[in-house]
Design a protein around this motif. Structure first.
Motif, PDB file in Angstrom:
ATOM      1  N   ILE A   2       4.535   0.252  69.860  1.00  0.00           N
ATOM      2  CA  ILE A   2       4.789  -1.166  69.590  1.00  0.00           C
ATOM      3  C   ILE A   2       3.958  -1.641  68.407  1.00  0.00           C
ATOM      4  N   ILE A   3       2.646  -1.398  68.471  1.00  0.00           N
ATOM      5  CA  ILE A   3       1.781  -1.966  67.437  1.00  0.00           C
ATOM      6  C   ILE A   3       1.970  -1.273  66.087  1.00  0.00           C
ATOM      7  N   VAL A   4       2.399   0.011  66.075  1.00  0.00           N
ATOM      8  CA  VAL A   4       2.623   0.646  64.774  1.00  0.00           C
ATOM      9  C   VAL A   4       3.952   0.234  64.166  1.00  0.00           C
ATOM     10  N   SER A   5       4.861  -0.313  64.970  1.00  0.00           N
ATOM     11  CA  SER A   5       6.145  -0.751  64.424  1.00  0.00           C
ATOM     12  C   SER A   5       6.134  -2.226  64.027  1.00  0.00           C
ATOM     13  N   ILE A   6       5.213  -3.002  64.573  1.00  0.00           N
ATOM     14  CA  ILE A   6       5.169  -4.439  64.278  1.00  0.00           C
ATOM     15  C   ILE A   6       4.953  -4.725  62.785  1.00  0.00           C
ATOM     16  N   PRO A   7       4.048  -4.015  62.068  1.00  0.00           N
ATOM     17  CA  PRO A   7       3.920  -4.306  60.633  1.00  0.00           C
ATOM     18  C   PRO A   7       5.219  -4.146  59.861  1.00  0.00           C
ATOM     19  N   GLY A  54      15.432   4.781  58.240  1.00  0.00           N
ATOM     20  CA  GLY A  54      15.750   3.364  58.317  1.00  0.00           C
ATOM     21  C   GLY A  54      14.861   2.644  59.321  1.00  0.00           C
ATOM     22  N   PRO A  55      14.661   1.321  59.155  1.00  0.00           N
ATOM     23  CA  PRO A  55      13.734   0.572  60.014  1.00  0.00           C
ATOM     24  C   PRO A  55      14.320   0.171  61.365  1.00  0.00           C
ATOM     25  N   GLU A  56      15.619   0.369  61.595  1.00  0.00           N
ATOM     26  CA  GLU A  56      16.229  -0.042  62.848  1.00  0.00           C
ATOM     27  C   GLU A  56      15.655   0.766  64.007  1.00  0.00           C
ATOM     28  N   LYS A  57      15.373   0.083  65.105  1.00  0.00           N
ATOM     29  CA  LYS A  57      14.852   0.718  66.317  1.00  0.00           C
ATOM     30  C   LYS A  57      13.612   1.554  66.011  1.00  0.00           C
ATOM     31  N   LEU A  58      12.757   1.013  65.165  1.00  0.00           N
ATOM     32  CA  LEU A  58      11.606   1.790  64.726  1.00  0.00           C
ATOM     33  C   LEU A  58      10.666   2.115  65.875  1.00  0.00           C
ATOM     34  N   ALA A  59      10.520   1.190  66.823  1.00  0.00           N
ATOM     35  CA  ALA A  59       9.653   1.465  67.968  1.00  0.00           C
ATOM     36  C   ALA A  59      10.158   2.659  68.760  1.00  0.00           C
ATOM     37  N   ALA A  60      11.484   2.717  68.969  1.00  0.00           N
ATOM     38  CA  ALA A  60      12.055   3.845  69.702  1.00  0.00           C
ATOM     39  C   ALA A  60      11.900   5.144  68.916  1.00  0.00           C
ATOM     40  N   LEU A  61      12.113   5.090  67.606  1.00  0.00           N
ATOM     41  CA  LEU A  61      11.959   6.275  66.775  1.00  0.00           C
ATOM     42  C   LEU A  61      10.514   6.758  66.783  1.00  0.00           C
ATOM     43  N   SER A  62       9.567   5.818  66.714  1.00  0.00           N
ATOM     44  CA  SER A  62       8.155   6.193  66.756  1.00  0.00           C
ATOM     45  C   SER A  62       7.831   6.901  68.061  1.00  0.00           C
ATOM     46  N   GLY A  63       8.391   6.398  69.173  1.00  0.00           N
ATOM     47  CA  GLY A  63       8.160   7.050  70.455  1.00  0.00           C
ATOM     48  C   GLY A  63       8.717   8.452  70.487  1.00  0.00           C
ATOM     49  N   LEU A  64       9.895   8.660  69.909  1.00  0.00           N
ATOM     50  CA  LEU A  64      10.493   9.989  69.874  1.00  0.00           C
ATOM     51  C   LEU A  64       9.675  10.946  69.020  1.00  0.00           C
ATOM     52  N   LEU A  65       9.195  10.469  67.880  1.00  0.00           N
ATOM     53  CA  LEU A  65       8.386  11.323  67.011  1.00  0.00           C
ATOM     54  C   LEU A  65       7.069  11.698  67.677  1.00  0.00           C
ATOM     55  N   ILE A  66       6.448  10.728  68.354  1.00  0.00           N
ATOM     56  CA  ILE A  66       5.176  10.993  69.016  1.00  0.00           C
ATOM     57  C   ILE A  66       5.349  11.993  70.148  1.00  0.00           C
ATOM     58  N   LEU A  67       6.565  12.058  70.733  1.00  0.00           N
ATOM     59  CA  LEU A  67       6.815  13.020  71.801  1.00  0.00           C
ATOM     60  C   LEU A  67       6.561  14.452  71.335  1.00  0.00           C
ATOM     61  N   PHE A  68       6.794  14.700  70.059  1.00  0.00           N
ATOM     62  CA  PHE A  68       6.566  16.047  69.533  1.00  0.00           C
ATOM     63  C   PHE A  68       5.076  16.345  69.350  1.00  0.00           C
ATOM     64  N   ASN A  69       4.225  15.337  69.541  1.00  0.00           N
ATOM     65  CA  ASN A  69       2.784  15.574  69.551  1.00  0.00           C
ATOM     66  C   ASN A  69       2.304  16.138  70.882  1.00  0.00           C
ATOM     67  N   LEU A  70       3.169  16.073  71.891  1.00  0.00           N
ATOM     68  CA  LEU A  70       2.760  16.400  73.255  1.00  0.00           C
ATOM     69  C   LEU A  70       2.123  17.781  73.396  1.00  0.00           C
ATOM     70  N   PRO A  71       2.747  18.872  72.929  1.00  0.00           N
ATOM     71  CA  PRO A  71       2.115  20.190  73.132  1.00  0.00           C
ATOM     72  C   PRO A  71       0.740  20.289  72.479  1.00  0.00           C
ATOM     73  N   GLY A  72       0.610  19.763  71.255  1.00  0.00           N
ATOM     74  CA  GLY A  72      -0.672  19.835  70.570  1.00  0.00           C
ATOM     75  C   GLY A  72      -1.736  18.994  71.227  1.00  0.00           C
ATOM     76  N   ASN A  73      -1.341  17.799  71.674  1.00  0.00           N
ATOM     77  CA  ASN A  73      -2.298  16.940  72.361  1.00  0.00           C
ATOM     78  C   ASN A  73      -2.799  17.563  73.653  1.00  0.00           C
ATOM     79  N   LEU A  74      -1.917  18.267  74.352  1.00  0.00           N
ATOM     80  CA  LEU A  74      -2.290  18.878  75.622  1.00  0.00           C
ATOM     81  C   LEU A  74      -3.096  20.152  75.437  1.00  0.00           C
ATOM     82  N   ALA A  75      -2.666  20.990  74.515  1.00  0.00           N
ATOM     83  CA  ALA A  75      -3.234  22.338  74.444  1.00  0.00           C
ATOM     84  C   ALA A  75      -4.137  22.592  73.246  1.00  0.00           C
TER      85      ALA A  75
END
Length: 448
Positions: A168-173, A378-399
């Motif tokens: 949310i906060i990274v998409s607000i700007p 594109g800026p549409e649904k940026l919050a949702a896109l940011s969430g999807l991109l961050i999901l790919f951080n999951l393995p690295g964040n965990l392991a």
């Protein structure tokens, strides 16, 4: 016009970007304005971006939320050092680092859902939920006594809090800024580093002076007062007319090579990104064994403060040189700094130099992720896109950090082995992003 005014009586004046001009009829005006508030606006075909003015107060509110909620995981290195010495001395580095990375893992999973749900149900609601969970985590952690308690109170709960807030906060700007988008986003994301740097010093001093429980209760009081203030400052608006329709998986993205290039970059980079923050205090104490506990956390604080400044500066540069250019450069420079400088940091002075350099550039890819996503997709649904991109951080964040800890233990505390693993896997991230950059802009020196 009197009839028109009467038909929309008691409807607040819509904020910038709402359809108020050239209204052809009272019915159209009522339809366009119905349901608006000064807190969350409806989308329009042509959005206007203030790029300043009142919206700087929104950035301040996001900065405070970022500092308190997103900055808290960056303080974990202090807790890991304290727990390994005073609370759980028989627990290995791998387990304690796993406790620290639990926050990021839970955050990555939560981000995938929260970004999309926020587009439908309202962004500020999720900021409120995340703030409540942050305060709850401090309260419950203050009365935790066993290791598994802390996995819930300092792992699960902060991870959920971060996950509800981060996309949310990274998409607000990007809702309010266009020309200064990366600069504004850099300020918000830099808040996390500022919070981590200040928090590292404050927490270390409090732990020595008043103990674990009182430290956490003091932070609880700080969070309640400042997060309430931040919530009142933040103003949001809806960016897409179809954001109310949740599309959990945008399958068209999976057919786009640019999307996979970016996500694979994130996948590899996050395996090595957090390791300095998790282990730097422990590394300092091993390399400089006579150092005081307060000075042992100074490099971590320097790293976080440097990151806060670096993210703002890189955001300003990115607005001039191009978002994807700055993104790729920050990942490359962070990789080089860990491979070349950290391997040579054997004294307190060189450790501080490493902290300044890797702090200034290491986390900049995160502050640029939203502008890069907006530029590429594109800026549409940026919050949702940011969430999807961050999901790919999951393995690295965990392991990522537990693997570094396991390498460290298996190699008889050979820090060079752990550092080389850390840098090498991030180098794969640099190579992965080359396709996205040159597919979208083949010219090497183009501003993109």
């Amino acid at each position: 016009m009197a009839d028109i005014a009467a038909s929309v009586n008691n409807i607040p004046t819509p904020p910038l970007g709402s359809p108020t001009n050239d209204i052809e009829s009272s019915k159209k005006e009522k339809d366009d304005l119905e349901g608006l508030s000064t807190k969350e606006t409806t989308p329009t075909e042509v959005l206007e971006y203030p790029d300043g003015g009142r919206t700087w107060w929104t950035i301040l509110g996001c900065f405070i939320v970022s500092a308190l909620i997103m900055g808290w995981p960056l303080v974990w290195g202090v807790f890991q050092s304290f727990y390994s010495t005073h609370v759980f001395p028989d627990t290995g580095d791998t387990i304690l680092s796993l406790l620290g990375t639990t926050q990021s893992t839970v955050m990555s999973i939560t981000c995938f859902f929260s970004g999309k749900l926020a587009d439908k149900y309202g962004h500020k609601r999720f900021i409120a939920i995340g703030s409540f969970l942050a305060c709850l985590s401090f309260l419950t952690a203050a009365f935790s006594t066993k290791l598994w308690h802390f996995f819930i109170t300092q792992g699960l709960l902060p991870g959920l809090s971060n996950g509800f807030v981060w996309p949310i906060i990274v998409s607000i700007p990007s809702m309010w800024f266009k020309r200064k988008r990366a600069f504004a986003t850099g300020i918000v994301v830099g808040g996390a580093s500022f919070g981590g740097g200040a928090g590292s010093l404050i927490v270390r001093a409090l732990l020595s002076a008043v103990g674990l429980r009182t430290t956490l209760l003091i932070y609880l009081a700080i969070n309640i007062s400042l997060l309430g203030t931040a919530y009142m400052l933040i103003r949001v608006r809806q960016m897409s007319a179809d954001a109310k329709q949740i599309q959990w998986i945008d399958r068209s993205l999976f057919k786009d090579g640019v999307f996979w290039s970016l996500t694979m970059c994130l996948f590899f980079v996050t395996f090595g990104y957090q390791t300095p923050m998790i282990f730097l205090s422990t590394y300092t104490m091993e390399k400089v064994p006579m150092i005081s506990p307060q000075l042992s956390v100074a490099p971590l604080s320097v790293l976080n403060f440097s990151s806060a400044l670096g993210r703002v500066v890189v955001g300003f540069v990115a607005d001039k040189a191009g978002y994807t250019n700055a993104f790729m450069a920050s990942v490359f420079m962070n990789t080089a700094a860990q491979l070349l400088i950290w391997n040579l940091a054997e004294s307190y002075t060189t450790i501080l130099i490493f902290a300044v350099i890797v702090g200034s550039i290491g986390g900049c890819f995160l502050s640029l992720l939203a502008p890069v996503g907006a530029q590429l997709f594109g800026p549409e649904k940026l919050a949702a896109l940011s969430g999807l991109l961050i999901l790919f951080n999951l393995p690295g964040n965990l392991a990522g950090s537990p693997i570094a800890g396991a390498i460290l233990s298996a190699s008889n505390r050979n820090w060079h082995a752990a550092i080389c693993y850390n840098g090498a896997i991030q180098a794969l991230g640099v190579l992965s992003f080359l396709y996205a950059r040159f597919k979208k802009q083949p010219k090497l020196f183009a501003v993109y």
